[in-house]
Design a protein around this motif. Sequence first.
Motif, PDB file in Angstrom:
ATOM      1  N   LYS A   1       1.101   4.417  -2.878  1.00 62.07           N
ATOM      2  CA  LYS A   1       0.804   5.794  -2.495  1.00 62.07           C
ATOM      3  C   LYS A   1       2.015   6.720  -2.565  1.00 62.07           C
TER       4      LYS A   1
ATOM      5  N   GLU B   1       0.833  -1.205   0.000  1.00 64.82           N
ATOM      6  CA  GLU B   1       0.000   0.000   0.000  1.00 64.82           C
ATOM      7  C   GLU B   1       0.871   1.261   0.000  1.00 64.82           C
TER       8      GLU B   1
ATOM      9  N   TYR C   1       3.054  11.329  -0.178  1.00 68.31           N
ATOM     10  CA  TYR C   1       2.086  10.266  -0.434  1.00 68.31           C
ATOM     11  C   TYR C   1       0.800  10.913  -0.938  1.00 68.31           C
TER      12      TYR C   1
ATOM     13  N   MET D   1      -5.753   8.529  -0.299  1.00 70.49           N
ATOM     14  CA  MET D   1      -5.471   7.111  -0.458  1.00 70.49           C
ATOM     15  C   MET D   1      -5.107   6.464   0.870  1.00 70.49           C
TER      16      MET D   1
END
Length: 156
Positions: free
Chosen positions: A20, A16, A133, A137
Amino acid sequence: MWRSQPREDESRLEAEKRVKYKGTARIKLKCLHFQTDEEYPDGKNVERLKSIFRKDCYRLDAHNFIAAVIEQQALDVAVELSGILAQQLCRDPPGGYPELIFPAGYRVDCLHGRHRIQAAKELDLEWWMVDLYLAGMLNSPSTAAHLTTSSNGCRP
């Protein structure tokens, strides 16, 4: 018993973060903003960090970077204003990290580092290294929590 393989949640978290992560840049302190409930940083901690910074301040050490979120459109504008390519924001780029220039009044939302940025301002430093980032998100609380963990500031 110690497990040799990463846990599923660890692997998911790292995946993840990779999705990002948009890069790292030098950003002027005046553009850095904190949205926490804490109105004023702890003065003792700021003074402690100032003392450390006066001796050795390793802003280019990845352990001292702070994390921030940014909208893709704002990042695109900053990249254009800075006269760079988005690829130049990658980790350890040849020639060093670029400075990211933002339109007047734009503020980057930082996830941690309030005390070190206050100390840097009081010492008249101009910039800090920021890992960027994508905003919107950070749906997973574990991802946001992981990104907000910070080191002690510059090396003691």
